[in-house]
Design an enzyme around this catalytic site. Structure first.
Site, PDB file in Angstrom:
ATOM      1  N   ASP A   1     -35.839   2.152  14.077  1.00  0.00           N
ATOM      2  CA  ASP A   1     -35.296   2.572  15.325  1.00  0.00           C
ATOM      3  C   ASP A   1     -35.168   4.056  15.305  1.00  0.00           C
ATOM      4  O   ASP A   1     -34.569   4.371  14.053  1.00  0.00           O
ATOM      5  CB  ASP A   1     -34.499   1.641  15.922  1.00  0.00           C
ATOM      6  CG  ASP A   1     -34.510   1.632  17.495  1.00  0.00           C
ATOM      7  OD1 ASP A   1     -34.797   0.487  18.022  1.00  0.00           O
ATOM      8  OD2 ASP A   1     -34.439   2.542  18.209  1.00  0.00           O
TER       9      ASP A   1
ATOM     10  N   GLY B   1     -41.710  -0.160  19.240  1.00  0.00           N
ATOM     11  CA  GLY B   1     -40.949   1.124  19.518  1.00  0.00           C
ATOM     12  C   GLY B   1     -41.440   1.655  20.581  1.00  0.00           C
ATOM     13  O   GLY B   1     -42.408   1.506  20.914  1.00  0.00           O
TER      14      GLY B   1
ATOM     15  N   HIS C   1     -48.284  -3.224  32.848  1.00  0.00           N
ATOM     16  CA  HIS C   1     -48.386  -1.980  33.543  1.00  0.00           C
ATOM     17  C   HIS C   1     -49.638  -1.143  33.360  1.00  0.00           C
ATOM     18  O   HIS C   1     -49.953  -0.259  33.997  1.00  0.00           O
ATOM     19  CB  HIS C   1     -46.988  -1.236  33.484  1.00  0.00           C
ATOM     20  CG  HIS C   1     -45.915  -1.780  34.123  1.00  0.00           C
ATOM     21  ND1 HIS C   1     -45.749  -2.088  35.325  1.00  0.00           N
ATOM     22  CD2 HIS C   1     -45.040  -2.517  33.340  1.00  0.00           C
ATOM     23  CE1 HIS C   1     -44.684  -2.789  35.682  1.00  0.00           C
ATOM     24  NE2 HIS C   1     -44.214  -3.158  34.470  1.00  0.00           N
TER      25      HIS C   1
ATOM     26  N   TYR D   1     -46.015   5.827  32.163  1.00  0.00           N
ATOM     27  CA  TYR D   1     -45.658   4.706  31.140  1.00  0.00           C
ATOM     28  C   TYR D   1     -47.002   3.863  30.802  1.00  0.00           C
ATOM     29  O   TYR D   1     -47.544   3.679  29.640  1.00  0.00           O
ATOM     30  CB  TYR D   1     -44.546   4.012  31.194  1.00  0.00           C
ATOM     31  CG  TYR D   1     -44.184   2.827  30.682  1.00  0.00           C
ATOM     32  CD1 TYR D   1     -43.987   2.613  29.140  1.00  0.00           C
ATOM     33  CD2 TYR D   1     -44.039   1.589  31.204  1.00  0.00           C
ATOM     34  CE1 TYR D   1     -43.969   1.563  28.710  1.00  0.00           C
ATOM     35  CE2 TYR D   1     -43.914   0.294  30.736  1.00  0.00           C
ATOM     36  CZ  TYR D   1     -44.034   0.162  29.185  1.00  0.00           C
ATOM     37  OH  TYR D   1     -43.737  -1.004  28.726  1.00  0.00           O
TER      38      TYR D   1
ATOM     39  N   LYS E   1     -49.741   3.111  27.562  1.00  0.00           N
ATOM     40  CA  LYS E   1     -49.802   1.832  27.042  1.00  0.00           C
ATOM     41  C   LYS E   1     -51.303   1.807  26.870  1.00  0.00           C
ATOM     42  O   LYS E   1     -52.103   1.045  26.094  1.00  0.00           O
ATOM     43  CB  LYS E   1     -49.190   0.817  27.648  1.00  0.00           C
ATOM     44  CG  LYS E   1     -47.606   0.987  27.498  1.00  0.00           C
ATOM     45  CD  LYS E   1     -47.352   0.231  26.012  1.00  0.00           C
ATOM     46  CE  LYS E   1     -45.948   0.345  25.639  1.00  0.00           C
ATOM     47  NZ  LYS E   1     -45.696   0.133  24.342  1.00  0.00           N
TER      48      LYS E   1
HETATM   49  C1  15L Z   1     -42.206  -3.280  31.083  1.00  0.00           C
HETATM   50  O1  15L Z   1     -43.334  -2.771  30.518  1.00  0.00           O
HETATM   51  C2  15L Z   1     -40.997  -2.988  30.797  1.00  0.00           C
HETATM   52  O2  15L Z   1     -40.846  -2.558  29.380  1.00  0.00           O
HETATM   53  C3  15L Z   1     -39.799  -3.933  31.029  1.00  0.00           C
HETATM   54  O3  15L Z   1     -38.650  -3.236  31.019  1.00  0.00           O
HETATM   55  C4  15L Z   1     -39.911  -4.557  32.387  1.00  0.00           C
HETATM   56  O4  15L Z   1     -39.349  -3.698  33.436  1.00  0.00           O
HETATM   57  C5  15L Z   1     -41.311  -4.915  32.557  1.00  0.00           C
HETATM   58  O5  15L Z   1     -42.553  -3.981  32.281  1.00  0.00           O
HETATM   59  C6  15L Z   1     -41.826  -5.645  33.717  1.00  0.00           C
HETATM   60  O6  15L Z   1     -42.590  -5.256  34.555  1.00  0.00           O
HETATM   61  O7  15L Z   1     -40.869  -6.173  34.693  1.00  0.00           O
END
Ligand code: 15L
Length: 274
Positions: free
Chosen positions: A41, A79, A120, A143, A147
């Site tokens: 980490d 990570g 997401h 974010y 991904k």
């Molecule tokens: C994610 O990708 C996040 O890492 C997590 O913290 C949640 O918020 C999740 O999505 C979500 O959609 O609830």
């Protein structure tokens, strides 16, 4: 013990993001799978216990990442940045850092990666639609875009070098659902561990994309394209039905956080530091 004759299925597994929410859950549960679990980490995490190694590492540090991968059989990559953050931070961890990771994976001869992607990457699909792993990407924030990069980068490393990756498009993995949306996106910790186990132990996975979700009563994601993993969720948000009962009330037509699968993430970005 003789280094050449492992007692457990793997000699050394690397878990990145070991101090995060899901990293902490996995740290407790994956020990039976490897003689040694290397935990990394960027921040300080609790010290190594029996069968563990702790290596503090910033994914943006290329040389450190190369050393981190030495002697590793498979990687559970949890990570990086896991919510919407300033773009510069996302780029360093999830773009540059991820590239360092795959470069090191290739150089050190690691054969398989379990990559914590996110739902997401498709958060801009409406909540009225069911999507599968073949649907075009529709990220709902920067974010989510990062991904998408991870899914594409891992595909490239599979096509170019044969490094296998299972991308887990994780929904909402917490102890229990925290809001009405999570009644659909909930991934119980037991199911998270089972999904990671399936991704790690299925003999051939190539490049697989799967949605990380429990057996919830409402569904936005179809996992048939990842059926070869044999993942069968045992838990469900039904266990928490009294927390967020369906009210029957329709959200206002202009409430985009209810219109799109990504919920509040659709309004979260982009974030700039100045
Ligand atoms: C994610 O990708 C996040 O890492 C997590 O913290 C949640 O918020 C999740 O999505 C979500 O959609 O609830």
């Amino acid at each position: 013990m003789n280094e050449a004759t492992p007692r457990k299925p793997f000699h050394r597994l690397l878990l990145t993001g070991a101090g995060g929410g899901l990293g902490t859950v996995l740290r407790e549960r994956i020990k039976p799978w490897a003689d040694v679990v290397r935990l990394s980490d960027v921040k300080v995490i609790p010290p190594a216990e029996d069968g563990e190694e702790v290596v503090r590492c910033d994914l943006a540090d290329r040389a450190a990442v190369l050393a981190l991968l030495e002697g590793v059989d498979a990687v559970l990559h949890f990570g990086g940045v896991s919510i919407e953050q300033p773009i510069d931070d996302i780029v360093q961890a999830n773009i540059v850092g991820l590239h360092h990771l795959y470069e090191a994976i290739h150089k050190q001869g690691v054969k398989r990666v379990i990559y914590a992607s996110s739902s997401h990457v498709v958060g801009y699909y409406p909540t009225t639609q069911v999507v599968d792993a073949g649907a075009p990407l529709r990220p709902d924030c920067i974010y989510g875009v990062s991904k998408c990069f991870g899914e594409a980068l891992s595909r490239y490393y599979y096509d170019r070098f044969g490094i296998e990756t299972v991308c887990l498009r994780i929904g909402s993995s917490f102890e229990e659902p925290r809001n009405a949306r999570m009644m659909t996106t909930f991934l119980a910790y037991d199911d998270l561990v089972e999904l990671v186990r399936c991704a790690l132990f299925t003999p051939r996975v190539g490049h697989t994309i799967t949605f990380g979700v429990s057996d919830n009563p409402t569904r936005w994601w179809d996992n048939r394209l990842a059926a070869h993993l044999g993942y069968e969720p045992k838990r469900s948000s039904r266990e928490f039905a009294d927390r967020f009962p369906p009210s029957g009330a329709r959200p206002p037509a202009d409430d985009v956080t209810a219109t799109y699968q990504g919920g509040p993430f659709v309004l979260a970005g982009p974030i700039y530091k100045d």
